[in-house]
Design a protein around this motif. Structure first.
Motif, PDB file in Angstrom:
ATOM      1  N   GLN A 297      15.601   7.788  -3.943  1.00  0.00           N
ATOM      2  CA  GLN A 297      15.298   9.035  -3.255  1.00  0.00           C
ATOM      3  C   GLN A 297      14.134   9.360  -2.212  1.00  0.00           C
ATOM      4  O   GLN A 297      14.058  10.221  -1.615  1.00  0.00           O
ATOM      5  N   ILE A 298      13.092   8.529  -2.549  1.00  0.00           N
ATOM      6  CA  ILE A 298      11.810   8.949  -1.773  1.00  0.00           C
ATOM      7  C   ILE A 298      11.824   7.941  -0.523  1.00  0.00           C
ATOM      8  O   ILE A 298      11.225   8.227   0.290  1.00  0.00           O
ATOM      9  N   LEU A 299      12.358   6.637  -0.624  1.00  0.00           N
ATOM     10  CA  LEU A 299      12.325   5.833   0.487  1.00  0.00           C
ATOM     11  C   LEU A 299      13.380   6.095   1.545  1.00  0.00           C
ATOM     12  O   LEU A 299      14.488   6.420   1.334  1.00  0.00           O
ATOM     13  N   ARG A 300      12.971   5.831   2.730  1.00  0.00           N
ATOM     14  CA  ARG A 300      13.720   5.984   4.110  1.00  0.00           C
ATOM     15  C   ARG A 300      13.647   4.445   4.771  1.00  0.00           C
ATOM     16  O   ARG A 300      12.788   4.277   5.524  1.00  0.00           O
ATOM     17  N   ASN A 301      14.658   3.676   4.552  1.00  0.00           N
ATOM     18  CA  ASN A 301      14.873   2.461   5.353  1.00  0.00           C
ATOM     19  C   ASN A 301      15.165   2.545   6.647  1.00  0.00           C
ATOM     20  O   ASN A 301      15.834   3.634   6.991  1.00  0.00           O
ATOM     21  N   LYS A 302      14.857   1.744   7.672  1.00  0.00           N
ATOM     22  CA  LYS A 302      15.511   1.925   8.925  1.00  0.00           C
ATOM     23  C   LYS A 302      15.039   3.139   9.488  1.00  0.00           C
ATOM     24  O   LYS A 302      15.676   3.711  10.475  1.00  0.00           O
ATOM     25  N   SER A 303      13.676   3.408   9.285  1.00  0.00           N
ATOM     26  CA  SER A 303      12.966   4.646   9.669  1.00  0.00           C
ATOM     27  C   SER A 303      11.482   4.424  10.171  1.00  0.00           C
ATOM     28  O   SER A 303      10.748   4.464   9.451  1.00  0.00           O
ATOM     29  N   LYS A 304      11.571   3.949  11.389  1.00  0.00           N
ATOM     30  CA  LYS A 304       9.985   3.800  11.856  1.00  0.00           C
ATOM     31  C   LYS A 304       9.357   4.973  12.503  1.00  0.00           C
ATOM     32  O   LYS A 304      10.167   5.528  13.433  1.00  0.00           O
TER      33      LYS A 304
ATOM     34  N   GLY B 246       0.807  -1.406   0.159  1.00  0.00           N
ATOM     35  CA  GLY B 246       0.039  -0.021   0.008  1.00  0.00           C
ATOM     36  C   GLY B 246       0.756   1.161   0.053  1.00  0.00           C
ATOM     37  O   GLY B 246       0.625   1.988  -0.903  1.00  0.00           O
ATOM     38  N   GLY B 247       1.881   1.449   0.870  1.00  0.00           N
ATOM     39  CA  GLY B 247       2.754   2.572   0.988  1.00  0.00           C
ATOM     40  C   GLY B 247       3.461   2.727  -0.374  1.00  0.00           C
ATOM     41  O   GLY B 247       3.620   3.945  -0.839  1.00  0.00           O
ATOM     42  N   LEU B 248       3.894   1.508  -1.085  1.00  0.00           N
ATOM     43  CA  LEU B 248       4.498   1.795  -2.108  1.00  0.00           C
ATOM     44  C   LEU B 248       3.859   2.334  -3.407  1.00  0.00           C
ATOM     45  O   LEU B 248       4.049   2.857  -4.158  1.00  0.00           O
ATOM     46  N   VAL B 249       2.644   1.727  -3.487  1.00  0.00           N
ATOM     47  CA  VAL B 249       1.652   1.969  -4.586  1.00  0.00           C
ATOM     48  C   VAL B 249       1.295   3.430  -4.367  1.00  0.00           C
ATOM     49  O   VAL B 249       1.354   4.318  -5.257  1.00  0.00           O
ATOM     50  N   LEU B 250       0.684   3.831  -3.001  1.00  0.00           N
ATOM     51  CA  LEU B 250       0.527   5.209  -3.084  1.00  0.00           C
ATOM     52  C   LEU B 250       1.750   6.278  -3.323  1.00  0.00           C
ATOM     53  O   LEU B 250       1.391   7.349  -4.040  1.00  0.00           O
ATOM     54  N   ALA B 251       3.001   5.683  -3.083  1.00  0.00           N
ATOM     55  CA  ALA B 251       3.998   6.850  -3.162  1.00  0.00           C
ATOM     56  C   ALA B 251       4.244   6.790  -4.748  1.00  0.00           C
ATOM     57  O   ALA B 251       4.537   7.937  -5.325  1.00  0.00           O
ATOM     58  N   LEU B 252       3.858   5.683  -5.459  1.00  0.00           N
ATOM     59  CA  LEU B 252       4.016   5.868  -6.863  1.00  0.00           C
ATOM     60  C   LEU B 252       3.020   6.707  -7.718  1.00  0.00           C
ATOM     61  O   LEU B 252       3.177   7.695  -8.529  1.00  0.00           O
TER      62      LEU B 252
ATOM     63  N   ASP C 248       9.997  -5.437  -5.553  1.00  0.00           N
ATOM     64  CA  ASP C 248      11.293  -4.889  -6.302  1.00  0.00           C
ATOM     65  C   ASP C 248      10.794  -3.850  -7.478  1.00  0.00           C
ATOM     66  O   ASP C 248      11.397  -2.984  -7.708  1.00  0.00           O
ATOM     67  N   ILE C 249       9.560  -4.405  -8.050  1.00  0.00           N
ATOM     68  CA  ILE C 249       9.067  -3.634  -9.476  1.00  0.00           C
ATOM     69  C   ILE C 249       8.693  -2.263  -8.744  1.00  0.00           C
ATOM     70  O   ILE C 249       9.184  -0.999  -9.253  1.00  0.00           O
ATOM     71  N   LEU C 250       8.007  -2.249  -7.614  1.00  0.00           N
ATOM     72  CA  LEU C 250       7.421  -0.876  -7.069  1.00  0.00           C
ATOM     73  C   LEU C 250       8.683   0.094  -6.333  1.00  0.00           C
ATOM     74  O   LEU C 250       8.712   1.189  -6.781  1.00  0.00           O
ATOM     75  N   VAL C 251       9.660  -0.570  -5.666  1.00  0.00           N
ATOM     76  CA  VAL C 251      10.782   0.179  -5.125  1.00  0.00           C
ATOM     77  C   VAL C 251      11.422   0.875  -6.418  1.00  0.00           C
ATOM     78  O   VAL C 251      11.709   2.037  -6.221  1.00  0.00           O
TER      79      VAL C 251
ATOM     80  N   VAL D 126      11.887  -7.204   6.050  1.00  0.00           N
ATOM     81  CA  VAL D 126      10.809  -7.728   6.896  1.00  0.00           C
ATOM     82  C   VAL D 126       9.587  -7.605   5.914  1.00  0.00           C
ATOM     83  O   VAL D 126       8.603  -8.629   6.018  1.00  0.00           O
ATOM     84  N   VAL D 127       9.373  -6.574   5.191  1.00  0.00           N
ATOM     85  CA  VAL D 127       8.171  -6.226   4.682  1.00  0.00           C
ATOM     86  C   VAL D 127       7.837  -7.417   3.608  1.00  0.00           C
ATOM     87  O   VAL D 127       6.602  -7.850   3.117  1.00  0.00           O
TER      88      VAL D 127
END
Length: 467
Positions: free
Chosen positions: A175-182, A60-66, A166-169, A84-85
């Protein structure tokens, strides 16, 4: 993973002709799912660029970001752990995408949708439905192809979660994604919302979208901590190397029994995924695993069922059998406050027996971006931004409410199946003699499964309430 709508891919080589995108046909219809004018670049003038903060980097988060990226908004996605996702091979198997969800993906990004369809396998062009657990005989069948074809929608398919992610990322961009960021908190102001991460960093935006799943921190901060509801079922899942003889003709089968049911599905590459649901009290911890003897436990439960079920359990290595309790939450009818709202499992977590969790999250994204687009096009003020979030919630809740209720009802219906009940309406005395059962509710459950569920599946596939 689905059960009623379980995943059943076909050979990409043999059935490539079944993967139809129907883009031209859809465009000629009046479906609201189509974006007007296609993708919008960040250089377009006269549009308000919203700062969209998204908590959670799942589907959901990735599709919305796209979608937000293509509409020219400034987007940031915060995820505590992208590895983990994925969840592949653990408690979640590959994900099913119904025709309705695939059509939404086409509307958001046709190129990405095409990649997903090429990477996945069509599931909706085979025989699918419910079967008797003991004999293996069909109880009722679902038509996944006709409702999609009539509306010019893509055909239901299954895709590996890692491949989909992988396709969505890649499409969203690093530049939009922030990993290890809860995201652990947020602060709302008159003209902005500020998210607070676990590491202490803060980011400001115009809106915050909680896409952080059933254990959502954003939801807890909005409405207070609420205990998840145990469904009454534990689920064993297994992945095994097995190619059944019926691979080219049968989509998926849900084998029915008393207080338990078993889902079998092909996930491609010579592997079969299965799920065994059993009605019992919850285990002592959230996602427990039986220390040893999971296969023995399953053979005790399903050892007298048909050969298909027994073979799948027998062929699965002990270490590939997992177990977890199934939880959901009661439906709520307010998903947000102020500049914050929820999508997907954060808003409406439901049981997996209809295979609708991921699809509903994708549909949420589309409706939300439509409402935000109206604000951007009109250059509206802060009040209109907040109003857009409330409109999104109001438009999505009716369809989601039906699916949420149905997912709970499905659990009860599936385990109330009795193989020996027959519908003989005359003569009545003979019918009563053959019933061997006293409770009239069993008749209702069987009738709903046999006659009502096929129509309900059609309703889901065609996206009624969405277009």
């Amino acid at each position: 993973m689905a059960s009623l709508q379980a995943l059943w891919p076909c050979s990409q080589i043999k059935h490539q002709g079944c993967i139809r995108y129907h883009r031209d046909r859809i465009a000629k219809k009046s479906f609201k799912v189509r974006f007007e004018g296609g993708n919008v670049s960040n250089s377009d003038q006269g549009r308000r660029k919203l700062r969209v903060l998204i908590a959670g980097g799942g589907i959901g988060g990735l599709v919305l970001a796209l979608a937000a990226k293509h509409r020219g908004h400034e987007v940031k996605v915060f995820e505590k752990d992208f590895s983990v996702v994925r969840g592949e091979g653990r408690h979640r198997g590959p994900i099913q995408l119904l025709s309705s969800a695939l059509a939404v993906l086409e509307a958001i990004d046709h190129s990405v949708a095409k990649q997903i369809m090429e990477a996945g396998c069509v599931t909706g062009n085979r025989t699918n439905g419910l079967a008797d657990g003991l004999s293996g005989e069909w109880f009722t069948e679902f038509d996944l192809l006709t409702p999609a074809s009539r509306k010019g929608l893509p055909i239901t398919l299954v895709i590996c979660r890692m491949t989909l992610q992988d396709i969505l990322v890649k499409a969203v961009g690093s530049q939009i994604l922030r990993n290890k960021s809860k995201v652990v908190d947020f602060i709302q102001g008159p003209s902005k919302v500020t998210v607070v991460l676990e590491n202490g960093k803060q980011y400001e935006g115009d809106i915050l979208i909680g896409a952080d799943g059933i254990w959502s921190e954003v939801r807890s901060k909005l409405f207070g901590w609420q205990k998840a509801k145990y469904s009454g079922f534990t689920c064993y899942s297994g992945l095994t190397n097995h190619v059944p003889s019926y691979i080219d003709t049968i989509g998926y089968r849900v084998f029915l029994g008393l207080n338990q049911y078993f889902v079998a599905s092909d996930v491609g590459h010579g592997k079969m995924q299965w799920y065994a649901f059993h009605e019992e009290p919850p285990s002592s911890s959230l996602f427990p695993e039986v220390p040893a003897g999971k296969k023995k436990r399953l053979m005790d439960l399903f050892g007298k069922w048909c050969d298909e079920v027994i073979t799948l359990i027998s062929d699965t290595p002990e270490d590939m059998i997992l177990q977890r309790d199934i939880y959901d939450r009661d439906m709520i009818y307010t998903w947000g406050i102020g500049r914050v709202t929820l999508i997907g499992d954060a808003a409406h977590p439901m049981q997996p027996n209809l295979g609708q969790g991921g699809c509903m999250a994708i549909e949420d994204c589309y409706q939300l971006i439509l409402e935000l687009d109206k604000v951007a096009q009109n250059g509206s003020g802060d009040f209109d931004v907040i109003s857009a979030l409330r409109r999104y919630e109001k438009k999505r809740i009716p369809r989601v409410r039906v699916l949420h209720t149905a997912s709970r009802l499905a659990s009860k219906l599936l385990v109330n199946y009795r193989p020996y009940i027959e519908f003989k309406f005359w003569p009545l005395s003979q019918n009563l003699a053959n019933m061997k059962i006293k409770h009239p509710g069993i008749y209702v459950a069987r009738a709903l499964l046999k006659f009502t569920f096929p129509h309900f599946v059609t309703w889901m596939i065609a996206g009624h309430g969405l277009w």
